[in-house]
Design a protein around this motif. Structure first.
Motif, PDB file in Angstrom:
ATOM      1  N   ALA A 281      28.275  -1.278 119.284  1.00 48.85           N
ATOM      2  CA  ALA A 281      28.497  -2.625 118.752  1.00 48.85           C
ATOM      3  C   ALA A 281      27.228  -3.119 118.058  1.00 48.85           C
ATOM      4  O   ALA A 281      26.119  -2.798 118.475  1.00 48.85           O
ATOM      5  N   PRO A 282      27.357  -3.892 116.974  1.00 48.39           N
ATOM      6  CA  PRO A 282      26.178  -4.306 116.220  1.00 48.39           C
ATOM      7  C   PRO A 282      25.263  -5.243 117.012  1.00 48.39           C
ATOM      8  O   PRO A 282      25.705  -5.949 117.911  1.00 48.39           O
ATOM      9  N   ALA A 283      23.976  -5.204 116.643  1.00 44.20           N
ATOM     10  CA  ALA A 283      22.995  -6.067 117.301  1.00 44.20           C
ATOM     11  C   ALA A 283      22.794  -7.328 116.461  1.00 44.20           C
ATOM     12  O   ALA A 283      23.298  -7.435 115.349  1.00 44.20           O
ATOM     13  N   GLN A 284      21.991  -8.264 116.996  1.00 40.96           N
ATOM     14  CA  GLN A 284      21.753  -9.521 116.277  1.00 40.96           C
ATOM     15  C   GLN A 284      20.981  -9.302 114.981  1.00 40.96           C
ATOM     16  O   GLN A 284      21.291  -9.880 113.958  1.00 40.96           O
ATOM     17  N   PHE A 285      19.948  -8.469 115.062  1.00 40.30           N
ATOM     18  CA  PHE A 285      19.100  -8.237 113.900  1.00 40.30           C
ATOM     19  C   PHE A 285      19.172  -6.760 113.566  1.00 40.30           C
ATOM     20  O   PHE A 285      18.849  -5.913 114.392  1.00 40.30           O
ATOM     21  N   ARG A 286      19.643  -6.473 112.349  1.00 37.91           N
ATOM     22  CA  ARG A 286      19.851  -5.072 111.986  1.00 37.91           C
ATOM     23  C   ARG A 286      19.002  -4.719 110.771  1.00 37.91           C
ATOM     24  O   ARG A 286      18.975  -5.467 109.797  1.00 37.91           O
ATOM     25  N   PHE A 287      18.336  -3.596 110.845  1.00 36.34           N
ATOM     26  CA  PHE A 287      17.565  -3.155 109.683  1.00 36.34           C
ATOM     27  C   PHE A 287      17.628  -1.645 109.560  1.00 36.34           C
ATOM     28  O   PHE A 287      18.121  -0.961 110.453  1.00 36.34           O
ATOM     29  N   SER A 288      17.155  -1.172 108.433  1.00 33.08           N
ATOM     30  CA  SER A 288      17.126   0.274 108.229  1.00 33.08           C
ATOM     31  C   SER A 288      15.808   0.651 107.582  1.00 33.08           C
ATOM     32  O   SER A 288      15.445   0.091 106.542  1.00 33.08           O
ATOM     33  N   GLY A 289      15.078   1.553 108.231  1.00 36.04           N
ATOM     34  CA  GLY A 289      13.823   2.019 107.652  1.00 36.04           C
ATOM     35  C   GLY A 289      14.131   3.097 106.639  1.00 36.04           C
ATOM     36  O   GLY A 289      15.296   3.407 106.378  1.00 36.04           O
TER      37      GLY A 289
ATOM     38  N   ASP B  33      20.195  -6.912 107.899  1.00 34.85           N
ATOM     39  CA  ASP B  33      19.475  -8.165 107.685  1.00 34.85           C
ATOM     40  C   ASP B  33      18.144  -7.951 106.973  1.00 34.85           C
ATOM     41  O   ASP B  33      17.594  -8.867 106.388  1.00 34.85           O
ATOM     42  N   TRP B  34      17.626  -6.744 107.102  1.00 34.51           N
ATOM     43  CA  TRP B  34      16.283  -6.506 106.572  1.00 34.51           C
ATOM     44  C   TRP B  34      16.161  -5.076 106.093  1.00 34.51           C
ATOM     45  O   TRP B  34      16.547  -4.146 106.807  1.00 34.51           O
ATOM     46  N   LEU B  35      15.656  -4.917 104.881  1.00 38.18           N
ATOM     47  CA  LEU B  35      15.312  -3.586 104.375  1.00 38.18           C
ATOM     48  C   LEU B  35      13.808  -3.606 104.129  1.00 38.18           C
ATOM     49  O   LEU B  35      13.348  -4.287 103.216  1.00 38.18           O
ATOM     50  N   PRO B  36      13.011  -2.923 104.937  1.00 38.69           N
ATOM     51  CA  PRO B  36      11.565  -3.005 104.740  1.00 38.69           C
ATOM     52  C   PRO B  36      11.098  -2.375 103.433  1.00 38.69           C
ATOM     53  O   PRO B  36      10.055  -2.733 102.918  1.00 38.69           O
ATOM     54  N   SER B  37      11.888  -1.440 102.916  1.00 37.69           N
ATOM     55  CA  SER B  37      11.482  -0.802 101.665  1.00 37.69           C
ATOM     56  C   SER B  37      12.720  -0.351 100.900  1.00 37.69           C
ATOM     57  O   SER B  37      13.381   0.594 101.295  1.00 37.69           O
ATOM     58  N   VAL B  38      13.021  -1.079  99.820  1.00 39.98           N
ATOM     59  CA  VAL B  38      14.189  -0.708  99.009  1.00 39.98           C
ATOM     60  C   VAL B  38      13.790   0.483  98.139  1.00 39.98           C
ATOM     61  O   VAL B  38      12.864   0.382  97.337  1.00 39.98           O
TER      62      VAL B  38
ATOM     63  N   SER C 164      18.667  -8.789 120.505  1.00 39.63           N
ATOM     64  CA  SER C 164      18.875  -7.352 120.290  1.00 39.63           C
ATOM     65  C   SER C 164      18.580  -6.987 118.840  1.00 39.63           C
ATOM     66  O   SER C 164      18.838  -7.762 117.917  1.00 39.63           O
ATOM     67  N   VAL C 165      18.042  -5.791 118.681  1.00 37.97           N
ATOM     68  CA  VAL C 165      17.637  -5.315 117.360  1.00 37.97           C
ATOM     69  C   VAL C 165      18.229  -3.925 117.175  1.00 37.97           C
ATOM     70  O   VAL C 165      18.180  -3.111 118.094  1.00 37.97           O
ATOM     71  N   ALA C 166      18.809  -3.677 116.006  1.00 33.14           N
ATOM     72  CA  ALA C 166      19.316  -2.324 115.729  1.00 33.14           C
ATOM     73  C   ALA C 166      18.594  -1.767 114.517  1.00 33.14           C
ATOM     74  O   ALA C 166      18.449  -2.452 113.507  1.00 33.14           O
ATOM     75  N   CYS C 167      18.113  -0.543 114.657  1.00 31.98           N
ATOM     76  CA  CYS C 167      17.525   0.145 113.508  1.00 31.98           C
ATOM     77  C   CYS C 167      18.489   1.272 113.151  1.00 31.98           C
ATOM     78  O   CYS C 167      18.682   2.201 113.928  1.00 31.98           O
ATOM     79  N   LEU C 168      19.129   1.143 111.999  1.00 28.79           N
ATOM     80  CA  LEU C 168      20.149   2.124 111.610  1.00 28.79           C
ATOM     81  C   LEU C 168      19.543   3.177 110.692  1.00 28.79           C
ATOM     82  O   LEU C 168      18.723   2.849 109.831  1.00 28.79           O
ATOM     83  N   ASP C 169      19.936   4.402 110.894  1.00 33.60           N
ATOM     84  CA  ASP C 169      19.494   5.472 109.994  1.00 33.60           C
ATOM     85  C   ASP C 169      20.449   5.540 108.818  1.00 33.60           C
ATOM     86  O   ASP C 169      21.621   5.867 109.003  1.00 33.60           O
ATOM     87  N   VAL C 170      19.963   5.225 107.657  1.00 32.41           N
ATOM     88  CA  VAL C 170      20.799   5.334 106.460  1.00 32.41           C
ATOM     89  C   VAL C 170      20.048   6.253 105.503  1.00 32.41           C
ATOM     90  O   VAL C 170      18.964   5.903 105.035  1.00 32.41           O
ATOM     91  N   ALA C 171      20.632   7.418 105.244  1.00 32.75           N
ATOM     92  CA  ALA C 171      19.902   8.427 104.463  1.00 32.75           C
ATOM     93  C   ALA C 171      19.852   8.072 102.985  1.00 32.75           C
ATOM     94  O   ALA C 171      18.847   8.282 102.325  1.00 32.75           O
ATOM     95  N   ASP C 172      20.913   7.508 102.464  1.00 32.45           N
ATOM     96  CA  ASP C 172      20.987   7.276 101.023  1.00 32.45           C
ATOM     97  C   ASP C 172      20.497   5.869 100.676  1.00 32.45           C
ATOM     98  O   ASP C 172      21.046   4.884 101.179  1.00 32.45           O
ATOM     99  N   PRO C 173      19.456   5.748  99.836  1.00 36.58           N
ATOM    100  CA  PRO C 173      18.899   4.419  99.538  1.00 36.58           C
ATOM    101  C   PRO C 173      19.910   3.479  98.874  1.00 36.58           C
ATOM    102  O   PRO C 173      19.878   2.269  99.112  1.00 36.58           O
ATOM    103  N   ASP C 174      20.800   4.047  98.040  1.00 36.94           N
ATOM    104  CA  ASP C 174      21.800   3.192  97.380  1.00 36.94           C
ATOM    105  C   ASP C 174      22.792   2.640  98.397  1.00 36.94           C
ATOM    106  O   ASP C 174      23.197   1.482  98.327  1.00 36.94           O
ATOM    107  N   THR C 175      23.184   3.481  99.363  1.00 38.01           N
ATOM    108  CA  THR C 175      24.083   3.015 100.422  1.00 38.01           C
ATOM    109  C   THR C 175      23.391   1.943 101.264  1.00 38.01           C
ATOM    110  O   THR C 175      23.998   0.939 101.636  1.00 38.01           O
ATOM    111  N   ALA C 176      22.093   2.136 101.540  1.00 45.57           N
ATOM    112  CA  ALA C 176      21.342   1.149 102.322  1.00 45.57           C
ATOM    113  C   ALA C 176      21.353  -0.197 101.606  1.00 45.57           C
ATOM    114  O   ALA C 176      21.560  -1.255 102.220  1.00 45.57           O
TER     115      ALA C 176
END
Lengths: 312, 584
Positions: free
Chosen positions: B26-34, B296-301, B274-286
Motif C-alpha cells: 500500500a502507498p506511503a504518505q510521502f513517495r519518491f524515486s531516486g 511526491d518528489w523526484l530528486p533528479s529528473v 511513512s515514506v516510500a522510495c520506489l525503484d523506477v528504472a525508466d526516467p520518462d516513466t518516473a
C-alpha cells in the motif's frame, strides 16, 4: 501415447541436463571473458586492491576455476548464489520475486496471441484474398513491424495521460497486466495468424477435408473439427519457444511500465557484470526453454500420433 | 479444441493470481524515486546516492550534514571535545539516543560498525576513511599478513588457525587501534594526523552505528580468517535503526517503505509517518508518475526532456534546478608513453593546456547539455565549500591554445597523432564528446577519433590508460577540497590520468601540514591553481546541475542542496486543500 512414453521423457530430461551443463559452461566463459569487474564499478570510488581481494574471497571468486566449480556445486544444491550488485539479495530471492511477474505477463500475452492469432488465421484462410484475409494480414504485418517499445510507450501515454484510466508505473492488480501483455502479444500474434492461415489453406485442400465435405458435414464442422487441429501443428511448434520467450520477461516492456520482472534483471545483470545473477538467470531461462520444448513435443505427439511414432 | 481453450483460460486465471500475489505494498504518505535501484542497505557497503539517501533516513551518525548550511552538526553525539593538536576527539552520545526497539545507542555500537567497515571481507569503497584513526591502517595490514599466512596452510589446519587468529585480532584491535568506548555513552578516538574534515567523515554513512546485538549473529568467518556477514541482516525485521525512520518493507527493484521511528530522540520534528522510495528504472516513466501524482518528489529528473523543464523552471513552482557538488571533466593521459608504446604527446603540459584552452565551455552548456550548468574551469565546484578561496582556471582562449600547441612542436596541429577520445555510450557523453572533438579540430587542427564504449569496457580502458583523453566526473564525499584534489595524487586509485607531479604532491603535503584552517584552505587553493593552470592533467568542463521536482505547497519545508542530502525534519505534507496531511 505408447508404453515407451516414460522412457522418451526420461531421455529428453537427460539430454536437457547435458544442454544445461553446456549452457552453464559457455555462459561462464563468456561472462568472465568480457571486460569489466563486478567489484569495481564505474562512477564509484576505485576499490583498494586488498579491499577487492577481501570481497572476492568472501564470494568465493578468488579464481575463475574455483568460482566455476563452487558455483556449479551450489547450483546442484538449489542455491543460485548472491547478486554482486545488489548484495542483500540472493539470486533465489530475486528470481522467486520476478519470475511469477514475468510469467504472468508472458502467459497472458501468449494466451491472447494464441486466441487472436488462431481466430484471425482461420478466418482469413476460409476465403483467401477476401476482405477478412486482407485485414488480418495487414494487422499481422503492422503488429510485427511496430517496435514493442513504441507500442508500450503509446499504451502508457494513452491510458495514463490522455485517458487517465490506469496509473503509470504501478504493479498492484490484474488491471496492470493488460497493457504490458497486449504490448508483448503483438509479435507472437502476428506469427500465429500467418502460421494458422498457411496451415489452414493447406489443410482445406487436403483429401480428408474433401472426404469430410463429401460426407455432408457442415462447413463449420469441417473447419473446426477436421482442418484446424491439423493446421495447428506448426502453431504449436512455434508457441513453445514463443511462450518461453514471452514468459522470461521483456526488458523494454518491463522498463516502460515499471514492472519488476526478470527481463530487466537479466539485461542489468549483464551490464553490471553481476556474474552470479547472470548465471542464475541464464540457467532459469534455459530450464524454462527446455521445458517448453519438451511440452511442445508432447503436445505435437498428442495432436498427431504419427509425430511421436516417427520420433521412435 | 475445447481443451485448448480451457488451458488458455487456466493460464489467464493463474496469471491474475500471480499478479495479485506479487502486488506492491500500500502507498506511503510521502513517495519518491531516486535515480536507480537501491543497491544495498548496509551502510558500510554503500556507494550510490540513492542508497546514502535512504541510509540517512534510517541511521544517524555522531554528526549529520545540515541540509541548509551543509556543515556537520551534532546528531547522535550531543557534545564533542577536540584537543589542541586536532587529533583527539571525545564524543558524548545523547542520553536519549535510542534504537528503534528502545535500546540505548552505545559507543560500542559505533566501534562495532567502524571495525566492520574496515575488516577484510566487509571493507568496501569507503573503508579508507577510517585509516586516519591511529593504529587502524597497521591493524588492517597485520590482518592481511595473517590471512595470507593462514591461506598458505594445508586446508585441514586453516579453521583452527583462523579461530586462533581472530581471537588475537580482537585483542590487537582493542590494544593498538586508538578507538575506545570510555563508557557506554562516550567514544574516544585519536587520529594519526589532524583531519580538518573529520566531523564530515563521522557524518558519512560508512560511520553510522549498527545495532550490534542484532547484526553480530549474522557474522561468518571465511576459511582463511576473513570476516563477512550474511547479507540478510539488512532486510526488514532483522535489525534496528537509530535514525528518524525504520525499514518496514523492502522488495527487490520495487522499492522500500520506511515508518517513523517512535524512539528517535528528535521525533518531535518528524511529521511524516511513512515514506516510500520506489525503484523506477525508466526516467520518462518516473516523470510520468510524478506528473500524474504517483510520486511526491523526484530528486533528479533524468528524462530526455530535462532541458525543457529547466527552461520552464521560472514559470513552474515545482521545478527546482540546483547545482550539485560535482564536476564533469576530461582526464588526460599523462604517462610518458601510450598504451601501445608510442610516445605520448600529452606528457607535455603545454599540449594539455592547449587542449583545455581550446574548449568553449559556454557553447557546450548552452547548446549541448542545456541544463543551465555553470561552465567549469576548476575541479572543485566553486562556492560550495565555506571559506575556500575561489580559484580561476583556464577559460576558452583559442589564440593561446594555438600558441601552446605550437610551442610544444605542433604548429597548427601538424604532426600531432590522432587523438583517441574515450567515453561511455550511456547518457549524454557521446554528444559532449562529438562537440568537444569539433572544437579541437577547429581550433587546434588536430584529428580526433571518438572511442565510445559500453560502460564496463570504458572503465577497463580508462583504468588501463587506453586513451589519450577520457570523460570523467566526480562528486565530493565531504565538504573539503581534498575530496576532489586527492584524486589526482600519485598513489590514488582514482587517478585515471596517471598524473604524477612532485610539485602538486608537495603543495598538498604542505596544506596537510598546515593547522590553521584558513591558511590550509589557501594552500589547497594554491594546489588547485597549479593543477588547473599549470599541470592541467584534466580539462574541467561544467558543474553538475540536477533538477528536483516537488510542489513546495505540498511538501512544505523540503529543500534541495548541493550535497543531495535529504532531511525530512520539519517537513510537513499538505493535501490539495492546504491542510496538514501529516501526523504530529
Amino acid at each position: 501415447m505408447s508404453l515407451r512414453f516414460p522412457a522418451r521423457v526420461a531421455t529428453r530430461l537427460l539430454q536437457s541436463l547435458i544442454v544445461l551443463f553446456t549452457v552453464y559452461t559457455v555462459t561462464f566463459v563468456m561472462i568472465v571473458a568480457v571486460p569489466g569487474n563486478p567489484f569495481q564499478r564505474e562512477g564509484a570510488r576505485a576499490l583498494a586492491p586488498d579491499v577487492e581481494r577481501g570481497l572476492r574471497e568472501r564470494y568465493g571468486m578468488q579464481s575463475n576455476v574455483r568460482f566455476y566449480v563452487d558455483y556449479l556445486r551450489r547450483v546442484m544444491h538449489g542455491d543460485l548464489g548472491v547478486s554482486l550488485e545488489y548484495r542483500n539479495w540472493t539470486c533465489n530471492q530475486i528470481i522467486a520475486d520476478a519470475l511469477p511477474v514475468s510469467m504472468a505477463i508472458g502467459a497472458v500475452a501468449i494466451a491472447v496471441a494464441a486466441l487472436a492469432g488462431v481466430t484471425l488465421g482461420a478466418a482469413s484462410a476460409v476465403r483467401p484474398g477476401g476482405w477478412i484475409d486482407l485485414a488480418a494480414m495487414g494487422l499481422a504485418a503492422l503488429a510485427v513491424s511496430i517496435p514493442t517499445f513504441v507500442v508500450a510507450a503509446v499504451l502508457l501515454v494513452l491510458f495514463s495521460v490522455t485517458w487517465p484510466m490506469l496509473p503509470a508505473g504501478q504493479w498492484s492488480g490484474p488491471l496492470d497486466l493488460i497493457r504490458p501483455a497486449v504490448a508483448l502479444s503483438l509479435v507472437p500474434m502476428a506469427y500465429v495468424t500467418r502460421l494458422t492461415r498457411s496451415g489452414m489453406i493447406e489443410a482445406m485442400s487436403a483429401d480428408y477435408v474433401r472426404t469430410a465435405r463429401a460426407k455432408g458435414l457442415s462447413e463449420r464442422h469441417v473447419v473446426w473439427r477436421h482442418a484446424l487441429p491439423n493446421a495447428l501443428l506448426p502453431v504449436v511448434n512455434y508457441l513453445g519457444p514463443a511462450a518461453a520467450w514471452t514468459m522470461t520477461g521483456s526488458f523494454v516492456v518491463e522498463r516502460v511500465f515499471n514492472i519488476p520482472g526478470l527481463g530487466t534483471h537479466f539485461v542489468n545483470g549483464v551490464l553490471n557484470r553481476d556474474q552470479m545473477l547472470v548465471l542464475a538467470v541464464v540457467l532459469v531461462f534455459s530450464t524454462i526453454i527446455l521445458l517448453f520444448n519438451l511440452l511442445v513435443d508432447l503436445a505435437c505427439a498428442w495432436l498427431d500420433p504419427r509425430v511421436g511414432d516417427a520420433a521412435q | 479444441m475445447r481443451i485448448i481453450i480451457l488451458v488458455l483460460f487456466a493460464i489467464l486465471l493463474a496469471a491474475v493470481a500471480a499478479v495479485a500475489w506479487s502486488a506492491d505494498e500500500a502507498p506511503a504518505q510521502f513517495r519518491f524515486s531516486g535515480s536507480g535501484a537501491i543497491a544495498t542497505l548496509d551502510p558500510a557497503q554503500m556507494s550510490w546516492i540513492q542508497d546514502l539517501r535512504i541510509a540517512g533516513l534510517m541511521y544517524e551518525g555522531l554528526f549529520a550534514t545540515d541540509p541548509d548550511t551543509l556543515r556537520p552538526i551534532p546528531a547522535c553525539a550531543e557534545q564533542i571535545d577536540i584537543d589542541a593538536s586536532g587529533r583527539e576527539y571525545t564524543f558524548r552520545l545523547r542520553a536519549d539516543a535510542r534504537w528503534s526497539n528502545g535500546d540505548p545507542v552505545a559507543a560500542d555500537d559505533f566501534i562495532f560498525a567502524w571495525r566492520r567497515a574496515i575488516e577484510p571481507g566487509t571493507a568496501a569503497d569507503y573503508a579508507f576513511f577510517f585509516h586516519d584513526v591511529e593504529g587502524l591502517a597497521d591493524y588492517v595490514a597485520w590482518r592481511w599478513q595473517e590471512i595470507n599466512r593462514i591461506a598458505a596452510l594445508p586446508p585441514s589446519q586453516r579453521f583452527d588457525a583462523a579461530t586462533r587468529h581472530l581471537a588475537e585480532a580482537d585483542a590487537r584491535f582493542a590494544q593498538t587501534v586508538a578507538l575506545r568506548a570510555v563508557n557506554p555513552q562516550t567514544l574516544h578516538l585519536r587520529l594519526r594526523r589532524p583531519v580538518a574534515y573529520w566531523l564530515d567523515i563521522v557524518s558519512f554513512a560508512a560511520a553510522y552505528p549498527l545495532h550490534r546485538r542484532s547484526v553480530e549473529p549474522h557474522r561468518r568467518v571465511g576459511e582463511s580468517g576473513i570476516v563477512y556477514y550474511d547479507e540478510q541482516w539488512a532486510k526488514p525485521g532483522c535489525t534496528h535503526y537509530n535514525g528518524p525512520y525504520a525499514l518496514s518493507d523492502w522488495r527487490f527493484k520495487r522499492g522500500l517503505t520506511l515508518r517513523r521511528n517512535s524512539h528517535y530522540w528528535d521525533r518531535g520534528r518528524i511529521h511524516i509517518e511513512s515514506v516510500a522510495c520506489l525503484d523506477v528504472a525508466d526516467p520518462d516513466t518516473a516523470w510520468l508518475m510524478y506528473s500524474t501524482g504517483r510520486l511526491d518528489w523526484l530528486p533528479s529528473v533524468e528524462a530526455s526532456f530535462a532541458p525543457v523543464l529547466v527552461a520552464q523552471a521560472r514559470q513552474r513552482a515545482d521545478i527546482h534546478p540546483y547545482r550539485a557538488f560535482g564536476t564533469y571533466y576530461y582526464n588526460i593521459n599523462c604517462r610518458p608513453r601510450l598504451w601501445d608504446g608510442r610516445p605520448n604527446p600529452f606528457a607535455d603540459p603545454r599540449v594539455r593546456r592547449a587542449f583545455s584552452l581550446a574548449v568553449d565551455r559556454a557553447a557546450l552548456v548552452d547548446h549541448v547539455t542545456r541544463r543551465g550548468e555553470p561552465p567549469a574551469t576548476t575541479l572543485v565546484p566553486p562556492g560550495v565549500i565555506p571559506d575556500y578561496p575561489s580559484v580561476e582556471g583556464m577559460g576558452f582562449d583559442p589564440g593561446r591554445a594555438q600558441t601552446e600547441l605550437a610551442a610544444a612542436g605542433y604548429p597548427g596541429g601538424r604532426g600531432f597523432p590522432r587523438v583517441r577520445l574515450l567515453y561511455s555510450t550511456d547518457g549524454p557523453h557521446g554528444l559532449i564528446a562529438e562537440s568537444i572533438a569539433g572544437m579541437w579540430r577547429r581550433t587546434l587542427g588536430v584529428s580526433v577519433r571518438l572511442a565510445g564504449k559500453e560502460v564496463q569496457s570504458f572503465r577497463e580502458d580508462k583504468k588501463n590508460q587506453v586513451f589519450m583523453i577520457a570523460r570523467a566526473s566526480w562528486y565530493g564525499d565531504y565538504l573539503d577540497p581534498t575530496t576532489f584534489l586527492d584524486t589526482l595524487r600519485r598513489e590514488n586509485g582514482n587517478n585515471d590520468s596517471a598524473f604524477a607531479d612532485d610539485a602538486y604532491e608537495a603543495l598538498l603535503d604542505a596544506a596537510e601540514a598546515e593547522h590553521h584552517p584558513g591558511a590550509r584552505l589557501s594552500r589547497l587553493a594554491e594546489a588547485e591553481r597549479y593543477l588547473v593552470n599549470e599541470a592541467a592533467p584534466i580539462i574541467p568542463l561544467y558543474g553538475f546541475v540536477h533538477i528536483a521536482a516537488f510542489d513546495p505547497a505540498r511538501a512544505e519545508g523540503l529543500n534541495v542542496n548541493a550535497r543531495m542530502v535529504l532531511s525530512l525534519k520539519d517537513v510537513t505534507l499538505r493535501d490539495n486543500e492546504g491542510t496538514s496531511a501529516t501526523a504530529d
